[in-house]
Write a protein that holds these residues in place. Sequence first.
Motif, PDB file in Angstrom:
ATOM      1  N   VAL A   1      -9.129  73.148  17.750  1.00  0.00           N
ATOM      2  CA  VAL A   1      -9.188  71.825  17.112  1.00  0.00           C
ATOM      3  C   VAL A   1      -9.631  70.780  18.135  1.00  0.00           C
ATOM      4  O   VAL A   1     -10.485  69.931  17.859  1.00  0.00           O
TER       5      VAL A   1
ATOM      6  N   VAL B   1      -4.911  75.153  18.222  1.00  0.00           N
ATOM      7  CA  VAL B   1      -4.871  73.766  18.710  1.00  0.00           C
ATOM      8  C   VAL B   1      -6.027  73.532  19.690  1.00  0.00           C
ATOM      9  O   VAL B   1      -6.698  72.497  19.637  1.00  0.00           O
TER      10      VAL B   1
ATOM     11  N   MET C   1      -4.252  77.428  10.769  1.00  0.00           N
ATOM     12  CA  MET C   1      -3.209  76.468  11.145  1.00  0.00           C
ATOM     13  C   MET C   1      -2.369  76.037   9.933  1.00  0.00           C
ATOM     14  O   MET C   1      -1.299  75.458  10.080  1.00  0.00           O
TER      15      MET C   1
ATOM     16  N   SER D   1      -6.395  65.350   8.759  1.00  0.00           N
ATOM     17  CA  SER D   1      -5.723  66.656   8.657  1.00  0.00           C
ATOM     18  C   SER D   1      -6.567  67.624   7.838  1.00  0.00           C
ATOM     19  O   SER D   1      -6.688  68.805   8.181  1.00  0.00           O
TER      20      SER D   1
ATOM     21  N   MET E   1      -9.461  68.990   9.928  1.00  0.00           N
ATOM     22  CA  MET E   1      -9.054  69.963  10.948  1.00  0.00           C
ATOM     23  C   MET E   1      -8.603  71.272  10.303  1.00  0.00           C
ATOM     24  O   MET E   1      -8.932  72.353  10.779  1.00  0.00           O
ATOM     25  N   LEU E   2      -7.848  71.157   9.204  1.00  0.00           N
ATOM     26  CA  LEU E   2      -7.373  72.378   8.536  1.00  0.00           C
ATOM     27  C   LEU E   2      -8.540  73.199   7.988  1.00  0.00           C
ATOM     28  O   LEU E   2      -8.525  74.427   8.044  1.00  0.00           O
TER      29      LEU E   2
ATOM     30  N   LEU F   1      -1.743  69.099  14.964  1.00  0.00           N
ATOM     31  CA  LEU F   1      -2.939  69.944  15.031  1.00  0.00           C
ATOM     32  C   LEU F   1      -3.759  69.637  16.272  1.00  0.00           C
ATOM     33  O   LEU F   1      -4.444  70.485  16.820  1.00  0.00           O
ATOM     34  N   LYS F   2      -3.654  68.404  16.728  1.00  0.00           N
ATOM     35  CA  LYS F   2      -4.403  67.979  17.910  1.00  0.00           C
ATOM     36  C   LYS F   2      -3.619  68.232  19.209  1.00  0.00           C
ATOM     37  O   LYS F   2      -4.039  67.862  20.290  1.00  0.00           O
TER      38      LYS F   2
ATOM     39  N   CYS G   1     -10.007  75.007  10.919  1.00  0.00           N
ATOM     40  CA  CYS G   1      -9.098  76.001  11.513  1.00  0.00           C
ATOM     41  C   CYS G   1      -8.040  76.360  10.477  1.00  0.00           C
ATOM     42  O   CYS G   1      -6.863  75.976  10.612  1.00  0.00           O
TER      43      CYS G   1
ATOM     44  N   ILE H   1       4.432  75.202  15.447  1.00  0.00           N
ATOM     45  CA  ILE H   1       3.202  74.956  16.201  1.00  0.00           C
ATOM     46  C   ILE H   1       3.468  74.732  17.692  1.00  0.00           C
ATOM     47  O   ILE H   1       2.621  75.031  18.521  1.00  0.00           O
TER      48      ILE H   1
END
Length: 621
Positions: free
Chosen positions: A127, A124, A582, A572, A575-576, A188-189, A579, A275
């Motif tokens: 991200v 996180v 995640m 999403s 970000m995925l 995720l953020k 990272c 998470i």
Amino acid sequence: MAATAISHLRRGAQRHALLCLSLSRRRFSATAASPIAAAARRLLSTTADTGTSSSGEQYKPPPFDPFRAATLSPSAPPLESPPIGDEPPSSPPPPEEAVASEAAHEQATLACQEVELEGLKAGVEAVKSREESPEEKEAWWLLGRAVVNYCGSAVGTVAANDPSTSQMLNYDQVFIRDFVPSAIAFLLKGESDIVKNFLLHTLQLQSWEKTVDCYSPGQGLMPASFKVRSVPLDGNSEAFEEVLDPDFGESAIGRVAPVDSGLWWIILLRAYGKITGDYALQERVDVQTGIRLILNLCLSDGFDMFPTLLVTDGSCMIDRRMGIHGHPLEIQALFYSALRCAREMIGVNDGSKNLIRAINNRLSALSFHIREYYWVDMKKINEIYRYKTEEYSHDAINKFNIYPEQIPSWLADWIPVKGGYLIGNLQPAHMDFRFFSLGNLWAIVSSLATQRQAEGILNLIEAKWDDIVANMPLKICYPALEYEEWRIITGSDPKNTPWSYHNGGSWPTLLWQFTLACIKMGRRDLARRAVEVAEKRLSDDKWPEYYDTRTGRFIGKQSRLYQTWTIAGYLSSKMLLDCPEMASILICDEDFELLEGCACSLNKSARTKCSRRAAKSQVLV
Ligand code: GLC
């Protein structure tokens, strides 16, 4: 109606407060510094996709699933037993060694959880510190604008925020399925409050009594969507109170019950726990009851001969008539995924033993059924082409009496030499050979498909890129229904004309599910290619809901603009991809124990061979 709504909310709030008091309990006891934690760290250090390689890299499953329900604290308060199966005779207390080994296992599990949590927290942070592209910055701004507040807290996002149309229909509501990519983006953020609020508020809506022409849907159904309304407080025209007004399908176009909502809710609940480490939420009595109600509804006996869920047309993302009634793949993949997630979260106690047994039985029967009967590739299609029909016996090869003439003409040329896919639906004398993206992708993510099948699905998407991705990822299904088929199957639906909307339209929201599947299978190269295609157009086109034409060239005829799950799906995915570790909050790895457990016990009967060996061989091929 408003009075009922308010009294319901008050009842819910009281229940909620009582439960909170009685159940606040932390799950983590082991410290990361303990030897067990160190061992666990070593175990898990092999699992993370570090994000350094691009193609051919593999998401590595943990050596064992550290979050199995069997290891949850047995001190969870007992819940009412579900109406599933008979209570087994009470067994003698377990011997001391068994108790000790269970305790050690539990401690190791908790340590693993803590290690995974540490990794996710670091993710996180990574991200948060990423450099965002201008498109991403715009998307975050739009996502923020879509947030819906209720009594001062954020509880969801509207489906679309399109200022160019006054015809919003129900797009101003928070849809359960649409909120999932928003929730993933927020999680995720590191913004988890909105997700927690959403989970708890939708849970309260679950028990609403709604009727369609004097008939109520089953208890446990989650709404398709909800809206925040202001209602006069106790008849006073000056003071207003906000209430949440759910739609279970009783006002939806076509009046379809959303079977997928409850399944998504369970999947999201697990992702939230993983998470944030806030396992106390899933341990609450009201949350456990919510899970149980959803499962009871899905696992209750009916007239079925198949382990797949029998549903009406339009009960999922495709929420209008498209010929997917019966046992559509999308629902089966989400069902499998929700069962896997629920099994990790249900507290083990005397009251839940039967439910857990029912879940395990269903999981193994369901995975066997889908792997064996839904899978097609060149070889299988050739087999079907040569099927004998009308076989009356237990050893029938053509069990569902499929007439080879059903193989559509497009398929013979289309199926690639390498790869294959899970068909859209299976019924007596009927195979729906259309390729449905969401079901196939979610079968990969949840490990409903074998490793080999999962690879095959991605190989097929790669080989058929121009049909499935082309100018906008991804086609909701391929190919479109045309001419007479369109007329008969859709009921001449002008919204679902060939290569539009649900009938072969392209939906950018499917990008995040494609990304997840690619990460799991070590094919981030494919996901990157798709994101690149989408990124070129989404912002310029004002983030449409869907695209039309065979290659996804036009913005959809009736497409909303600024569609939230398009925006959130893009965020999403980005970000995925940066990272990839995640992705573990949504992925389930192959469960070998399930394949050991034979659900149907057919091996005891001389009539038929047990499916267990076949199920195991599916994994090995
Ligand atoms: C359409 C889609 C459905 C979605 C809804 C809100 O009805 O078919 O899947 O949930 O719009 O975006």
